[in-house]
Write an enzyme that holds these catalytic residues in place. Structure first.
Site, PDB file in Angstrom:
ATOM      1  N   LYS A 174      -3.895  27.708   2.999  1.00 55.43           N
ATOM      2  CA  LYS A 174      -2.483  27.425   3.252  1.00 55.43           C
ATOM      3  C   LYS A 174      -1.633  28.534   2.629  1.00 55.43           C
ATOM      4  CE  LYS A 174      -3.539  22.514   2.971  1.00 55.43           C
ATOM      5  NZ  LYS A 174      -3.580  22.034   4.347  1.00 55.43           N
ATOM      6  N   GLN A 198       0.955  22.492  -0.737  1.00 59.15           N
ATOM      7  CA  GLN A 198       2.039  22.841   0.190  1.00 59.15           C
ATOM      8  C   GLN A 198       3.163  23.620  -0.486  1.00 59.15           C
ATOM      9  OE1 GLN A 198       1.893  22.501   3.356  1.00 59.15           O
ATOM     10  NE2 GLN A 198       0.102  21.174   3.515  1.00 59.15           N
ATOM     11  N   ASP A 249      -0.619  18.507  -7.121  1.00 66.72           N
ATOM     12  CA  ASP A 249      -1.248  19.009  -5.895  1.00 66.72           C
ATOM     13  C   ASP A 249      -0.259  20.000  -5.284  1.00 66.72           C
ATOM     14  OD1 ASP A 249      -1.849  19.453  -3.255  1.00 66.72           O
ATOM     15  OD2 ASP A 249      -2.202  17.352  -2.747  1.00 66.72           O
ATOM     16  N   CYS A 272      -3.331  12.848   7.260  1.00 73.28           N
ATOM     17  CA  CYS A 272      -4.081  12.409   6.068  1.00 73.28           C
ATOM     18  C   CYS A 272      -3.155  11.710   5.083  1.00 73.28           C
ATOM     19  CB  CYS A 272      -4.800  13.579   5.385  1.00 73.28           C
ATOM     20  SG  CYS A 272      -6.052  14.299   6.420  1.00 73.28           S
ATOM     21  N   HIS A 300      -1.345  13.001   0.005  1.00 70.56           N
ATOM     22  CA  HIS A 300      -2.421  13.295   0.962  1.00 70.56           C
ATOM     23  C   HIS A 300      -3.647  12.491   0.511  1.00 70.56           C
ATOM     24  CE1 HIS A 300      -5.558  15.813   2.852  1.00 70.56           C
ATOM     25  NE2 HIS A 300      -4.605  16.347   3.601  1.00 70.56           N
TER      26      HIS A 300
END
Ligand code: PLP
Length: 611
Positions: free
Chosen positions: A231, A208, A205, A371, A128
Site C-alpha cells: 500500500k 492506510q 494499524d 474486510c 479491518h
C-alpha cells in the site's frame, strides 16, 4: 473548483508508473483501488528486477560476497524503514509479510506472555478484520475480553465512549490510523496517550496512513505500529512491525526456525536478539529491498505536499460524486484520507454491479465489505463501492469516475423503471384471475433487494412459484445453445450486457423462498437459491434463485437454463466449471463471483445427490 497544489508534479509522477502506459481504446486505466494495493513505480520494479537478476543470495548465513551483498541490502532497507517512520533504531523494525502478519505477531507473542482472564483489549468498529481476528484468537486463548469503540454517523470514533471503555483492566488498545473502508483519519496520538494514561499499550494499524503523510512513531509514542509494503508503492508480501525495543525484547518468539536462534540443542534453545528473533526462516529479501526502494522514491517527494495534494483531490472528488443522484457517500469524517466509499440507493444498485460497470469503462474501484464486516453492519449495508486515491491519480481520473457513475446510474434508473413497468403489467394481467386486492400487491414487506419498484404476483402469499421447466433436452444441449449465443458476441462488454438482459428476465422468486436456509454463503452479493424435486417426479430437479446484483442474476439465469427441469443424474454429470470457462466467463469474473457461482452449483448438486 479547487486547483491542485503544484509542488507535486502529477504528470511526471504518473509517467513513472508503467501500468498507465497501457491504453485501452485510447485511454489509460483509471486506477482507484490504491487502498487495496498501490501500483509500483519503475524505480521499485527495476530495483527488484536487478536484485533478482544479479544480486540474489540467501542472507545472513554465508561468507561469500554475493550473500553479504544481499544481506547488506536487506539491512539497508531496514535502516530506510527506520528513518521513514523515525524509529529509534532499525532493530525495532521487523520485516513481516504485511500488516496482517505484524498484528498477528503482536497478538500471538505479546498476547501469550501478557494477557490473562479478565484483561481487556480495546478495538474500534472501524477495524479491518486483520486488526480484529488476531485479537479474538488471543482473547480466546487467554480469557481476555474485547471492547469496541463505536463511531458516530460521520464515521468518526466516539472518543468519549473510548475513555469510558478504558479501565485498569485494559492491556491493549489496537486501532487503525486511517480506516480503509471510510477514510477516517483517527486521532491516534490522543488515543495512544489515553491508553498509556490508563496503563495500557497501543498498537496502531498504519496500513492506510504511511503512504499519505509523515509517520513519526516516537512522536506518536506508539508501542507497536504496523504497515504493508504493497500500500506504499512497494511489492506485496512484505510489511513492517515497529515495536519499542523493551517491549519486543520482553516478548517470547512468535515462530521458531532458522535465523531466530542463538544456539539450538535438544537440552534447550536460546534465541537471537532483535530483529532476528522475530524473523524466523528465509525472509522476503527482494520484497524488503523493493520496500526500501519505494520508501526512497516516496521520500524524495515532500510527504507534507503529498498529503496536501491528496486532500485537494479528495475534496474535488467529493464535490463531483456527492451530488450524483442516487449516490450516498458513507463516511463524512472531518479528517479523511483519499477514500470515497459509497452506496447507490435510489433506485438501489448492488455495489458489485457498480464496480462491474465501472470496470467495463476502464475504471477500477473496489466493491464489497472491505474486510470490515462489523463496520458494514454498523452502517446498515452489506457492501460499498470504494474509490481510493493515490499520488498518480488526477482530476481527470475523478472526472472519468464521476461521469461514468452518472451514466451508469442513469441507465440503472431506466432499467428499474422498465422492470417496474413489466411487474405492474404482470400484476394487471394476473390480478383478476387471482382476485387479490391491489393493496395486497403493492407493498413488499421485508423486501431488501433491488428488484425494482412494486412486486411480482409470485410474491403474493398463496401464489405458486413458477419454477422454470427444462430449457432443452439435457444440460449439455442447453449449454451448447448458450455457448452458441455467446460465440456470436464479440467481447466481454457485450457478453456482460447479454448476461444482464438474461438476468432481467429471471423468473421471479417469491419472498417466502428468500429464507436464511436458502441464502447462499460465499457470494459477495446477496443470493438466494431454492431448489426442489419437481412435484410428481422423483429425479427431476428445479430451481429458482435471485440476487441483488444484476450480473449475478445473469449467472443465475445461465445456471437455471442448464439445470432446472433436468434429471438429477444429468445435473450431477454436467461439468459446470468447464462450461463457464468454455464461454469465457472465468476470465472475466472476479474470484469472489466465481466462488459464489461455485457455491450455487454445489447447492444444486447436493440436492441432485439427495434425489
Ligand atoms: N489494515 C488495514 C487498515 C488495511 O486496509 C489492510 C488491507 O487492506 C490491512 C490491515 C491488511 O493488510 P495486508 O493484507 O497487507 O496484511
Amino acid at each position: 473548483m479547487p486547483t491542485l497544489p503544484m509542488p507535486i508534479d502529477h504528470t511526471a509522477i504518473r509517467a513513472e508508473f508503467p501500468l498507465f502506459e497501457v491504453r485501452a481504446g485510447g485511454r489509460s486505466l483509471v486506477f482507484l483501488d490504491s487502498a487495496a494495493s498501490t501500483q509500483q513505480p519503475s524505480r521499485v520494479i527495476e530495483t527488484v528486477a536487478e536484485y533478482q537478476r544479479h544480486q540474489h543470495a540467501n542472507i545472513h548465513r554465508a561468507v561469500y560476497q554475493l550473500s553479504q551483498g544481499a544481506t547488506r541490502r536487506y539491512e539497508e532497507a531496514r535502516a530506510t524503514v527506520a528513518r521513514f517512520i523515525n524509529a529509534a533504531e532499525p532493530a525495532e523494525c521487523l520485516f513481516t509479510s504485511g500488516t496482517t502478519g505484524s498484528i498477528n505477531l503482536v497478538a500471538a507473542a505479546w498476547g501469550r506472555a501478557n494477557l490473562q482472564p479478565g484483561d481487556e483489549i480495546i478495538l474500534s468498529i472501524l477495524e479491518h478484520h486483520s486488526n480484529i481476528v488476531p485479537w479474538q484468537l488471543a482473547a480466546e486463548a487467554s480469557g481476555a475480553q474485547i471492547k469496541v469503540i463505536p463511531i458516530n454517523d460521520a464515521g468518526e470514533l466516539d472518543l468519549d465512549a473510548y475513555r469510558r471503555l478504558l479501565s485498569p483492566r485494559t492491556r491493549m488498545v489496537a486501532v487503525n490510523h486511517v480506516s480503509n473502508a471510510l477514510g477516517t483519519i483517527n486521532p491516534v496520538q490522543e488515543i495512544i496517550a489515553e491508553a498509556h494514561a490508563a496503563g495500557a499499550l497501543a498498537l496502531i494499524d498504519g496500513a492506510q496512513w504511511v503512504a499519505h503523510g509523515r509517520t513519526d512513531v516516537q512522536a506518536l509514542d506508539a508501542d507497536f505500529y504496523a504497515f504493508s509494503g504493497h500500500k506504499l508503492y512497494a511489492p506485496t508480501g512484505i510489511g513492517v512491525l515497529y515495536g519499542k525495543r523493551a517491549l519486543l525484547e520482553s516478548m517470547p518468539p512468535y515462530q521458531g526456525g532458522g535465523d531466530m536462534i542463538e544456539r539450538v540443542s535438544f537440552a534447550g534453545t536460546t534465541y537471537a536478539g532483535l530483529p532476528s528473533r522475530f524473523e524466523a526462516g528465509t525472509p522476503n529479501i527482494s520484497g524488503a529491498i523493493g520496500l526500501g526502494a519505494a520508501i526512497d522514491w516516496l521520500s524524495a517527494l515532500d510527504l507534507e505536499q503529498v498529503g496536501v495534494y491528496e486532500q485537494a483531490l479528495l475534496a474535488y472528488a467529493t464535490d463531483r460524486i456527492a451530488p450524483i443522484p442516487g449516490v450516498e457517500i458513507k463516511g463524512r469524517a472531518a479528517h479523511k484520507s483519499g477514500v470515497i466509499s459509497f452506496v447507490v440507493n435510489d433506485p438501489p444498485m448492488a455495489s458489485l454491479d457498480v464496480g462491474t460497470q465501472l470496470d467495463l469503462r476502464g475504471i477500477s474501484v473496489r466493491t464489497g465489505h472491505h474486510c470490515c464486516q462489523p463496520l458494514m453492519e454498523r452502517l446498515g449495508v452489506s457492501s460499498t463501492a470504494r474509490a481510493s486515491l493515490a499520488l498518480y491519480n488526477s482530476r481527470d481520473d475523478v472526472d472519468r469516475l464521476a461521469d461514468a457513475l452518472a451514466e451508469i446510474l442513469e441507465q440503472n434508473r431506466h432499467r428499474a423503471a422498465a422492470r417496474a413497468g413489466r411487474l405492474q403489467a404482470d400484476q394487471d394481467d394476473l390480478a383478476p384471475r387471482l382476485q387479490v386486492p391491489d393493496a395486497t400487491m403493492s407493498a413488499a414487506p421485508g423486501q431488501d433487494m433491488n428488484l425494482g419498484a412494486g412486486m411480482h404476483l409470485n410474491q403474493v402469499a398463496g401464489a405458486e412459484p413458477a419454477y422454470p421447466a427444462a430449457a432443452a433436452d439435457s444440460p449439455q444441449a442447453a449449454a451448447d445453445a448458450i455457448a452458441e449465443d455467446f460465440a456470436l458476441l464479440p467481447d466481454w462488454p457485450t457478453r456482460h450486457d447479454y448476461l444482464i438482459e438474461l438476468g432481467e428476465r429471471l423468473p421471479p422468486m417469491p419472498l417466502a423462498l428468500k429464507t436464511d436456509a436458502n441464502l447462499v454463503r460465499g457470494c459477495q452479493s446477496t443470493v438466494y437459491l431454492a431448489a426442489r424435486r419437481k412435484p410428481g417426479s422423483k429425479a427431476v430437479i428445479e430451481c429458482l434463485a435471485d440476487s441483488d446484483a444484476a450480473i449475478v442474476r445473469g449467472l443465475i439465469a445461465l445456471l437455471q437454463r442448464i439445470c432446472s427441469g433436468q434429471s438429477a443424474e444429468s445435473v450431477l454429470a454436467f461439468d459446470v466449471d468447464g462450461f463457464f470457462s468454455r464461454i469465457g466467463l472465468d476470465a472475466n469474473l472476479s474470484l469472489s463471483r466465481r466462488n459464489g457461482l461455485e457455491a450455487m452449483v454445489q447447492r444444486l448438486k447436493a440436492l441432485a445427490r439427495d434425489t
